[in-house]
Design a protein around this motif. Sequence first.
Motif, PDB file in Angstrom:
ATOM      1  N   SER A 346       0.821  -1.223   0.000  1.00 44.52           N
ATOM      2  CA  SER A 346       0.000   0.000   0.000  1.00 44.52           C
ATOM      3  C   SER A 346       0.852   1.270   0.000  1.00 44.52           C
ATOM      4  O   SER A 346       0.313   2.374   0.110  1.00 44.52           O
ATOM      5  N   CYS A 347       2.189   1.100  -0.108  1.00 43.88           N
ATOM      6  CA  CYS A 347       3.113   2.258  -0.107  1.00 43.88           C
ATOM      7  C   CYS A 347       2.919   3.113   1.142  1.00 43.88           C
ATOM      8  O   CYS A 347       2.897   4.354   1.080  1.00 43.88           O
ATOM      9  N   ARG A 348       2.777   2.469   2.280  1.00 45.94           N
ATOM     10  CA  ARG A 348       2.412   3.169   3.509  1.00 45.94           C
ATOM     11  C   ARG A 348       3.489   4.150   3.965  1.00 45.94           C
ATOM     12  O   ARG A 348       4.684   3.894   3.862  1.00 45.94           O
ATOM     13  N   ARG A 349       3.014   5.278   4.464  1.00 45.28           N
ATOM     14  CA  ARG A 349       3.885   6.274   5.091  1.00 45.28           C
ATOM     15  C   ARG A 349       3.792   6.148   6.616  1.00 45.28           C
ATOM     16  O   ARG A 349       2.751   5.777   7.148  1.00 45.28           O
ATOM     17  N   PHE A 350       4.869   6.485   7.304  1.00 45.26           N
ATOM     18  CA  PHE A 350       4.904   6.475   8.766  1.00 45.26           C
ATOM     19  C   PHE A 350       5.493   7.789   9.268  1.00 45.26           C
ATOM     20  O   PHE A 350       6.442   8.313   8.673  1.00 45.26           O
ATOM     21  N   ASP A 351       4.941   8.296  10.360  1.00 42.81           N
ATOM     22  CA  ASP A 351       5.460   9.533  10.948  1.00 42.81           C
ATOM     23  C   ASP A 351       6.895   9.374  11.440  1.00 42.81           C
ATOM     24  O   ASP A 351       7.638  10.359  11.501  1.00 42.81           O
ATOM     25  N   ASP A 352       7.262   8.136  11.809  1.00 39.38           N
ATOM     26  CA  ASP A 352       8.609   7.900  12.322  1.00 39.38           C
ATOM     27  C   ASP A 352       9.497   7.210  11.286  1.00 39.38           C
ATOM     28  O   ASP A 352      10.437   6.484  11.631  1.00 39.38           O
ATOM     29  N   ALA A 353       9.227   7.443   9.996  1.00 39.81           N
ATOM     30  CA  ALA A 353      10.025   6.824   8.931  1.00 39.81           C
ATOM     31  C   ALA A 353      11.483   7.254   9.021  1.00 39.81           C
ATOM     32  O   ALA A 353      11.788   8.437   9.193  1.00 39.81           O
ATOM     33  N   ILE A 354      12.387   6.276   8.879  1.00 38.99           N
ATOM     34  CA  ILE A 354      13.817   6.588   8.902  1.00 38.99           C
ATOM     35  C   ILE A 354      14.519   6.089   7.638  1.00 38.99           C
ATOM     36  O   ILE A 354      15.727   6.283   7.480  1.00 38.99           O
ATOM     37  N   ALA A 355      13.781   5.441   6.750  1.00 44.13           N
ATOM     38  CA  ALA A 355      14.329   4.993   5.470  1.00 44.13           C
ATOM     39  C   ALA A 355      13.163   4.744   4.527  1.00 44.13           C
ATOM     40  O   ALA A 355      12.022   4.556   4.961  1.00 44.13           O
ATOM     41  N   VAL A 356      13.468   4.748   3.241  1.00 44.08           N
ATOM     42  CA  VAL A 356      12.460   4.522   2.210  1.00 44.08           C
ATOM     43  C   VAL A 356      12.917   3.365   1.337  1.00 44.08           C
ATOM     44  O   VAL A 356      14.091   3.296   0.944  1.00 44.08           O
ATOM     45  N   GLY A 357      11.996   2.442   1.053  1.00 40.81           N
ATOM     46  CA  GLY A 357      12.300   1.316   0.185  1.00 40.81           C
ATOM     47  C   GLY A 357      11.348   1.260  -0.986  1.00 40.81           C
ATOM     48  O   GLY A 357      10.279   1.882  -0.973  1.00 40.81           O
ATOM     49  N   SER A 358      11.739   0.490  -2.008  1.00 41.15           N
ATOM     50  CA  SER A 358      10.866   0.318  -3.161  1.00 41.15           C
ATOM     51  C   SER A 358      10.995  -1.077  -3.753  1.00 41.15           C
ATOM     52  O   SER A 358      10.285  -1.423  -4.685  1.00 41.15           O
ATOM     53  N   TYR A 359      11.889  -1.887  -3.202  1.00 36.06           N
ATOM     54  CA  TYR A 359      12.092  -3.240  -3.733  1.00 36.06           C
ATOM     55  C   TYR A 359      10.826  -4.075  -3.511  1.00 36.06           C
ATOM     56  O   TYR A 359      10.154  -3.935  -2.488  1.00 36.06           O
ATOM     57  N   PRO A 360      10.468  -4.919  -4.454  1.00 34.76           N
ATOM     58  CA  PRO A 360       9.230  -5.698  -4.313  1.00 34.76           C
ATOM     59  C   PRO A 360       9.311  -6.776  -3.243  1.00 34.76           C
ATOM     60  O   PRO A 360      10.397  -7.086  -2.739  1.00 34.76           O
ATOM     61  N   VAL A 361       8.166  -7.352  -2.917  1.00 38.46           N
ATOM     62  CA  VAL A 361       8.111  -8.533  -2.052  1.00 38.46           C
ATOM     63  C   VAL A 361       8.616  -9.702  -2.898  1.00 38.46           C
ATOM     64  O   VAL A 361       7.903 -10.241  -3.746  1.00 38.46           O
ATOM     65  N   ASP A 362       9.856 -10.065  -2.695  1.00 36.92           N
ATOM     66  CA  ASP A 362      10.582 -11.037  -3.525  1.00 36.92           C
ATOM     67  C   ASP A 362      10.805 -12.298  -2.699  1.00 36.92           C
ATOM     68  O   ASP A 362      11.783 -12.405  -1.958  1.00 36.92           O
ATOM     69  N   LEU A 363       9.896 -13.241  -2.828  1.00 35.16           N
ATOM     70  CA  LEU A 363       9.921 -14.454  -2.002  1.00 35.16           C
ATOM     71  C   LEU A 363      10.475 -15.641  -2.779  1.00 35.16           C
ATOM     72  O   LEU A 363       9.850 -16.127  -3.725  1.00 35.16           O
ATOM     73  N   HIS A 364      11.655 -16.092  -2.383  1.00 35.21           N
ATOM     74  CA  HIS A 364      12.169 -17.368  -2.866  1.00 35.21           C
ATOM     75  C   HIS A 364      11.520 -18.451  -1.998  1.00 35.21           C
ATOM     76  O   HIS A 364      11.714 -18.486  -0.783  1.00 35.21           O
ATOM     77  N   HIS A 365      10.735 -19.304  -2.618  1.00 35.74           N
ATOM     78  CA  HIS A 365       9.907 -20.228  -1.857  1.00 35.74           C
ATOM     79  C   HIS A 365      10.754 -21.188  -1.020  1.00 35.74           C
ATOM     80  O   HIS A 365      11.704 -21.784  -1.535  1.00 35.74           O
ATOM     81  N   PRO A 366      10.402 -21.361   0.246  1.00 40.62           N
ATOM     82  CA  PRO A 366      11.168 -22.277   1.093  1.00 40.62           C
ATOM     83  C   PRO A 366      11.105 -23.731   0.648  1.00 40.62           C
ATOM     84  O   PRO A 366      12.048 -24.495   0.889  1.00 40.62           O
ATOM     85  N   ASN A 367      10.005 -24.113  -0.029  1.00 40.55           N
ATOM     86  CA  ASN A 367       9.789 -25.550  -0.257  1.00 40.55           C
ATOM     87  C   ASN A 367       9.739 -25.972  -1.718  1.00 40.55           C
ATOM     88  O   ASN A 367       9.434 -27.122  -2.014  1.00 40.55           O
ATOM     89  N   ASP A 368       9.996 -25.056  -2.649  1.00 39.40           N
ATOM     90  CA  ASP A 368      10.122 -25.470  -4.044  1.00 39.40           C
ATOM     91  C   ASP A 368      11.221 -24.647  -4.698  1.00 39.40           C
ATOM     92  O   ASP A 368      11.958 -23.939  -4.015  1.00 39.40           O
ATOM     93  N   ASP A 369      11.356 -24.746  -6.024  1.00 33.99           N
ATOM     94  CA  ASP A 369      12.494 -24.137  -6.706  1.00 33.99           C
ATOM     95  C   ASP A 369      12.165 -22.815  -7.386  1.00 33.99           C
ATOM     96  O   ASP A 369      12.907 -22.348  -8.236  1.00 33.99           O
TER      97      ASP A 369
END
Length: 460
Positions: A346-369
Amino acid sequence: MNGNEMGSIQEPARAVPVRADVDVLVVGGGPAGIMAAMAAAEAGLKVALVESRSFVGGNLTIGLPVLGFLSQKRKPIIAGLPQRLIDRLRARGAASEHRPCPLHVSLTLVEPEAVKSVALDMLLERGVDLMLYRVFSGVVMEGGRICGILTESKAGREAILARVIIDCTGDGDVAFRAGVPCEKGDARGGMQPPTLMFCLSGVETERLRHSLANDPETYRADFIPADYFGQNHQFIVVGLRQLIQKAQAAGLSLPTERTILITGLRAGEVWVNMTRVKGVDGTDPQSLTAGEVEARRQIAGICQYLVQYVPGFERALVTKVAPFLGLRETRRIVGQYVLNREDILSCRRFDDAIAVGSYPVDLHHPNDDDCTMEWCGDCYDIPYRCLLPQKVENLLVAGRCISTTHEAMAAIRVMSTCMAMGEAAGHAAGIAVTDKVSPSRISVSKLRYQLVARGAYLRS
């Protein structure tokens, strides 16, 4: 008989010599740790950095590109000290510019050996007391407050005391030993598998590039259009699934469904991110040992595949193997706020933000390839509260082991974001020492102002 069935011994009590007493102690000299130590030292404080290896840089030294300096809208979002490191590397011809990437948002190539030297120089210039070859082995506690750590080395067991300690171990080692609640993996405890990077020389990278650009039906990349390869002489390719399937049908055993290659800064060099060992627990030395053995075994089959099936690799030879497994996931602390997948997407903002990211949710699956990626379309904030552990005072945590869910960690784990978190933690520690308060009680507005004043990027 396993180790738990062998009983125990009683170790006699002993006096432990105090090796140092400092203002800020950083444990772990990876991407977050080097930034934390430099930032704290810029406040004129006495700062020490403990690292178990003979060099600093961590995952910056194993052949990986740095991802995430740019946002999904191609705007710079990581600045300050991390950018100064890249600038110093570029001055030596040891880093590329930040390049937009259709899959990984942005890509910055770095020369691993140069990172070791440049990061070392930057730490020494700021007066950081480097303590290499020391393994963190325990904590010194006063009730719910951490006041030091224990190390083991050839000098024996020693204590290092500090006003504020920053855990940049990547695995939350200090926090865990201090009694901070921690989590590992997904709901079933499954963690993203690690990779052992290796480098090939003698690759005709231009031939590979032209094949990707001109014959995308045969050499198909995931999400990356053919014209990307037509425009970039240095690049990353993820995909070539048809070639993997063809090789597997011919009897080759390969640990992944995707070919992942990153061209190096030197002509003919390609780093390979294709070893994959499921079930490794990076907090268990025997599991790591088994993972290292298996990953090294996999290299031969991967090289055979590349030489036989991928254009440009016919005369390639292995010249370097990373000095350790690249771990994507181990412990995560439970902090004052737990960053979650919805916050990221949701690209959420926080009042106490100390860094900004943009990398996606990149999940290498634990149980397959395989792997899945989810993009938010822009940027998300990382709140200061995620660096503050529950139950223990005088401790900050920076890097992939901050307080997140399994899914959110898959987004914030990349090195540029970890460096930004480290810089924020270092400045927070400096404020805590100067103002004589614990990190949980500093003025976050003061921290944010200081970060921006020192060149870091925060959304207004």
